[in-house]
Design an enzyme around this catalytic site. Structure first.
Site, PDB file in Angstrom:
ATOM      1  N   ASP A   1     -13.912   6.384  -2.567  1.00  0.00           N
ATOM      2  CA  ASP A   1     -13.388   5.927  -3.870  1.00  0.00           C
ATOM      3  C   ASP A   1     -14.020   6.695  -5.033  1.00  0.00           C
ATOM      4  O   ASP A   1     -13.327   7.093  -5.977  1.00  0.00           O
ATOM      5  CB  ASP A   1     -13.645   4.424  -4.064  1.00  0.00           C
ATOM      6  CG  ASP A   1     -12.619   3.566  -3.343  1.00  0.00           C
ATOM      7  OD1 ASP A   1     -11.520   4.073  -3.030  1.00  0.00           O
ATOM      8  OD2 ASP A   1     -12.919   2.388  -3.088  1.00  0.00           O
TER       9      ASP A   1
ATOM     10  N   TYR B   1      -2.952   0.966 -10.908  1.00  0.00           N
ATOM     11  CA  TYR B   1      -1.868   1.937 -11.061  1.00  0.00           C
ATOM     12  C   TYR B   1      -0.532   1.226 -10.844  1.00  0.00           C
ATOM     13  O   TYR B   1      -0.478   0.099 -10.365  1.00  0.00           O
ATOM     14  CB  TYR B   1      -2.026   3.108 -10.066  1.00  0.00           C
ATOM     15  CG  TYR B   1      -2.174   2.650  -8.644  1.00  0.00           C
ATOM     16  CD1 TYR B   1      -3.432   2.449  -8.105  1.00  0.00           C
ATOM     17  CD2 TYR B   1      -1.060   2.369  -7.859  1.00  0.00           C
ATOM     18  CE1 TYR B   1      -3.581   1.992  -6.808  1.00  0.00           C
ATOM     19  CE2 TYR B   1      -1.198   1.914  -6.559  1.00  0.00           C
ATOM     20  CZ  TYR B   1      -2.466   1.728  -6.052  1.00  0.00           C
ATOM     21  OH  TYR B   1      -2.606   1.264  -4.774  1.00  0.00           O
TER      22      TYR B   1
ATOM     23  N   LYS C   1     -13.748  -4.250   2.542  1.00  0.00           N
ATOM     24  CA  LYS C   1     -14.595  -3.055   2.460  1.00  0.00           C
ATOM     25  C   LYS C   1     -16.061  -3.357   2.798  1.00  0.00           C
ATOM     26  O   LYS C   1     -16.736  -2.529   3.400  1.00  0.00           O
ATOM     27  CB  LYS C   1     -14.491  -2.411   1.077  1.00  0.00           C
ATOM     28  CG  LYS C   1     -13.140  -1.760   0.819  1.00  0.00           C
ATOM     29  CD  LYS C   1     -13.091  -1.064  -0.529  1.00  0.00           C
ATOM     30  CE  LYS C   1     -11.681  -0.586  -0.842  1.00  0.00           C
ATOM     31  NZ  LYS C   1     -11.593   0.111  -2.121  1.00  0.00           N
TER      32      LYS C   1
ATOM     33  N   MET D   1      -8.193   1.797 -13.489  1.00  0.00           N
ATOM     34  CA  MET D   1      -8.108   2.009 -12.027  1.00  0.00           C
ATOM     35  C   MET D   1      -6.835   1.438 -11.418  1.00  0.00           C
ATOM     36  O   MET D   1      -6.375   1.888 -10.371  1.00  0.00           O
ATOM     37  CB  MET D   1      -9.319   1.387 -11.337  1.00  0.00           C
ATOM     38  CG  MET D   1     -10.507   2.294 -11.286  1.00  0.00           C
ATOM     39  SD  MET D   1     -11.648   1.716 -10.020  1.00  0.00           S
ATOM     40  CE  MET D   1     -13.116   2.538 -10.586  1.00  0.00           C
TER      41      MET D   1
ATOM     42  N   ALA E   1     -15.015  -2.050  -6.249  1.00  0.00           N
ATOM     43  CA  ALA E   1     -14.630  -0.720  -6.735  1.00  0.00           C
ATOM     44  C   ALA E   1     -15.773  -0.089  -7.529  1.00  0.00           C
ATOM     45  O   ALA E   1     -16.048   1.106  -7.404  1.00  0.00           O
ATOM     46  CB  ALA E   1     -13.375  -0.830  -7.602  1.00  0.00           C
TER      47      ALA E   1
ATOM     48  N   SER F   1       0.820  -1.224   0.000  1.00  0.00           N
ATOM     49  CA  SER F   1       0.000   0.000   0.000  1.00  0.00           C
ATOM     50  C   SER F   1       0.851   1.270   0.000  1.00  0.00           C
ATOM     51  O   SER F   1       1.827   1.380   0.745  1.00  0.00           O
ATOM     52  CB  SER F   1      -0.915   0.015   1.228  1.00  0.00           C
ATOM     53  OG  SER F   1      -1.596   1.255   1.280  1.00  0.00           O
TER      54      SER F   1
ATOM     55  N   THR G   1     -19.216 -11.584 -15.726  1.00  0.00           N
ATOM     56  CA  THR G   1     -20.373 -12.287 -15.166  1.00  0.00           C
ATOM     57  C   THR G   1     -21.551 -11.318 -15.212  1.00  0.00           C
ATOM     58  O   THR G   1     -21.658 -10.409 -14.381  1.00  0.00           O
ATOM     59  CB  THR G   1     -20.075 -12.714 -13.708  1.00  0.00           C
ATOM     60  OG1 THR G   1     -18.785 -13.342 -13.680  1.00  0.00           O
ATOM     61  CG2 THR G   1     -21.119 -13.667 -13.171  1.00  0.00           C
TER      62      THR G   1
HETATM   63  P1  NAP Z   1     -13.199  -7.208  -7.146  1.00  0.00           P
HETATM   64  O1  NAP Z   1     -14.323  -6.906  -6.224  1.00  0.00           O
HETATM   65  O2  NAP Z   1     -12.379  -8.426  -6.932  1.00  0.00           O
HETATM   66  O3  NAP Z   1     -13.841  -7.257  -8.639  1.00  0.00           O
HETATM   67  C1  NAP Z   1     -13.056  -7.614  -9.729  1.00  0.00           C
HETATM   68  C2  NAP Z   1     -13.814  -7.380 -11.037  1.00  0.00           C
HETATM   69  O4  NAP Z   1     -12.898  -7.608 -12.116  1.00  0.00           O
HETATM   70  C3  NAP Z   1     -15.016  -8.288 -11.256  1.00  0.00           C
HETATM   71  O5  NAP Z   1     -16.036  -7.550 -11.878  1.00  0.00           O
HETATM   72  C4  NAP Z   1     -14.450  -9.358 -12.216  1.00  0.00           C
HETATM   73  O6  NAP Z   1     -15.417  -9.927 -13.071  1.00  0.00           O
HETATM   74  C5  NAP Z   1     -13.509  -8.522 -13.046  1.00  0.00           C
HETATM   75  N1  NAP Z   1     -12.440  -9.294 -13.678  1.00  0.00           N
HETATM   76  C6  NAP Z   1     -11.379  -9.905 -13.084  1.00  0.00           C
HETATM   77  N2  NAP Z   1     -10.592 -10.493 -14.008  1.00  0.00           N
HETATM   78  C7  NAP Z   1     -11.154 -10.255 -15.223  1.00  0.00           C
HETATM   79  C8  NAP Z   1     -10.824 -10.593 -16.562  1.00  0.00           C
HETATM   80  N3  NAP Z   1      -9.718 -11.313 -16.839  1.00  0.00           N
HETATM   81  N4  NAP Z   1     -11.641 -10.192 -17.562  1.00  0.00           N
HETATM   82  C9  NAP Z   1     -12.747  -9.458 -17.300  1.00  0.00           C
HETATM   83  N5  NAP Z   1     -13.123  -9.106 -16.033  1.00  0.00           N
HETATM   84  C10 NAP Z   1     -12.342  -9.490 -15.013  1.00  0.00           C
HETATM   85  O7  NAP Z   1     -12.151  -5.999  -7.201  1.00  0.00           O
HETATM   86  P2  NAP Z   1     -12.445  -4.455  -6.910  1.00  0.00           P
HETATM   87  O8  NAP Z   1     -12.341  -4.169  -5.469  1.00  0.00           O
HETATM   88  O9  NAP Z   1     -13.708  -4.080  -7.599  1.00  0.00           O
HETATM   89  O10 NAP Z   1     -11.181  -3.755  -7.594  1.00  0.00           O
HETATM   90  C11 NAP Z   1     -11.040  -3.726  -9.005  1.00  0.00           C
HETATM   91  C12 NAP Z   1      -9.725  -3.055  -9.369  1.00  0.00           C
HETATM   92  O11 NAP Z   1      -9.772  -1.673  -9.045  1.00  0.00           O
HETATM   93  C13 NAP Z   1      -8.525  -3.641  -8.612  1.00  0.00           C
HETATM   94  O12 NAP Z   1      -7.500  -3.881  -9.556  1.00  0.00           O
HETATM   95  C14 NAP Z   1      -8.125  -2.544  -7.646  1.00  0.00           C
HETATM   96  O13 NAP Z   1      -6.725  -2.537  -7.435  1.00  0.00           O
HETATM   97  C15 NAP Z   1      -8.585  -1.295  -8.383  1.00  0.00           C
HETATM   98  N6  NAP Z   1      -8.893  -0.163  -7.465  1.00  0.00           N
HETATM   99  C16 NAP Z   1      -8.158   0.978  -7.594  1.00  0.00           C
HETATM  100  C17 NAP Z   1      -8.431   2.058  -6.763  1.00  0.00           C
HETATM  101  C18 NAP Z   1      -7.609   3.307  -6.889  1.00  0.00           C
HETATM  102  O14 NAP Z   1      -7.641   4.136  -5.965  1.00  0.00           O
HETATM  103  N7  NAP Z   1      -6.922   3.521  -7.994  1.00  0.00           N
HETATM  104  C19 NAP Z   1      -9.434   1.983  -5.799  1.00  0.00           C
HETATM  105  C20 NAP Z   1     -10.191   0.802  -5.719  1.00  0.00           C
HETATM  106  C21 NAP Z   1      -9.894  -0.272  -6.558  1.00  0.00           C
HETATM  107  P3  NAP Z   1     -16.372 -11.155 -12.583  1.00  0.00           P
HETATM  108  O15 NAP Z   1     -17.468 -10.523 -11.786  1.00  0.00           O
HETATM  109  O16 NAP Z   1     -16.830 -11.763 -13.833  1.00  0.00           O
HETATM  110  O17 NAP Z   1     -15.488 -12.060 -11.758  1.00  0.00           O
END
Ligand code: NAP
Length: 274
Positions: free
Chosen positions: A102, A222, A66, A220, A131, A15, A153
């Site tokens: 966020d 980085y 979260k 998203m 996210a 982090s 999905t």
């Molecule tokens: P999460 O709850 O685990 O959700 C992951 C999502 O990605 C799901 O919708 C999943 O689809 C999809 N996914 C994963 N692999 C995939 C692939 N190969 N092809 C297509 N879809 C795929 O994760 P999250 O908390 O939402 O976070 C998502 C991303 O945002 C992370 O990488 C995180 O690091 C980033 N993030 C960044 C910030 C920032 O401040 N920059 C803040 C928050 C999050 P399914 O539903 O089909 O499994």
């Protein structure tokens, strides 16, 4: 006396939040200490309570806690309540108040830092995980013309758009869920990748014509170049990663805790150089 804050997650060692908040504290003269806490997957509540009982004033919450944090706090602000996810906790004695910064972070980066208006724009949001829940309400309140949520999905995207449907009449002309292969010839002014695909070198299956002329492609993730960023650049889109969102959501947390708004541009620039 120095007030203590921390980011709690699992894993958490990667982090950048301790670095960001140390910089905010230096910049504003606020007397805080900020650390990273690794919570065992089955002991989030106990770890939070230990921190609070030792006088901790606030926490940032990251993956995978979260939603658990949403269940744990005593009160929520509106964004956190509707997102069913909390990324910021403020302790007022034994009371924990939950926030979700966020979406504000994403919006400030896109609208203010990157100077790309969301109001009236056609927006494609990919992913239906935590996210995406966090950013939906702030995005909708900015009144895009159209918001499509695409997810591998489809059920999850449909559940998510159903959850936020009550905002539709006042915020957006059209809110819908879509599988990637049904995007067809639709094109968008802003395409946001809120999937974790980039972390494994993968990319959602986007059609090439998805970017409108001059579109913004926002990743998203980085700290790395992802296939989505390469694809978008090859399609002629302007590309941004999620570092600005990370710093902006942290700045909002800092404001919630301290009542002081730190400068973000210098911190984003500092992290880009690191
Ligand atoms: P999460 O709850 O685990 O959700 C992951 C999502 O990605 C799901 O919708 C999943 O689809 C999809 N996914 C994963 N692999 C995939 C692939 N190969 N092809 C297509 N879809 C795929 O994760 P999250 O908390 O939402 O976070 C998502 C991303 O945002 C992370 O990488 C995180 O690091 C980033 N993030 C960044 C910030 C920032 O401040 N920059 C803040 C928050 C999050 P399914 O539903 O089909 O499994």
């Amino acid at each position: 006396m120095t007030d203590r804050y921390a980011v709690i997650g699992n894993p958490v060692a990667h982090s950048k939040s301790p670095l960001i908040h140390a910089e905010f504290a230096r910049q504003t003269g606020e007397d805080i200490a900020y650390s990273a806490i690794l919570a065992p997957l089955d002991a989030f509540r106990a770890t939070v309570e230990t921190f609070r009982d030792a006088g901790g004033r606030g926490l940032n919450v990251t993956l995978p806690f979260k939603h658990e944090a949403w269940n744990l706090v005593d009160h929520h602000d509106d964004f956190a309540f509707n997102a069913t996810a909390v990324n910021t906790i403020k302790f007022d004695g034994a009371l924990g108040i939950g926030f979700n910064t966020d979406g504000i972070g994403l919006l400030r980066d896109i609208r203010d830092n990157l100077q790309r208006p969301v109001k009236g724009a056609k927006v494609l949001l990919m992913g239906a995980g935590g996210a995406t829940y966090g950013v939906m309400e702030p995005l909708l309140r900015e009144q895009p013309e159209r918001l499509v949520v695409a997810n591998r999905t489809l059920d999850k995207a449909a559940r998510l758009t159903g959850h936020f449907q009550r905002f539709q009449s006042t915020t957006v002309r059209s809110l819908s869920a879509s599988p990637y292969d049904a995007l067809g010839n639709a094109c968008f002014d802003i395409v946001i990748n809120a999937t974790s695909a980039g972390l494994t070198g993968a990319m959602p299956p986007l059609p090439e014509g998805v970017f409108a002329r001059g579109a913004l492609a926002y990743e998203m993730v980085y700290g790395r170049r992802t296939p989505f960023m390469d694809f978008a650049r090859d399609c002629g889109a302007r590309v941004a990663d999620g570092l600005g969102m990370l710093v902006e959501q942290a700045a909002e947390s800092f404001f919630i805790w301290r009542g002081v708004r730190p400068q973000t541009a210098t911190v984003i620039a500092m992290l880009r150089k690191a």
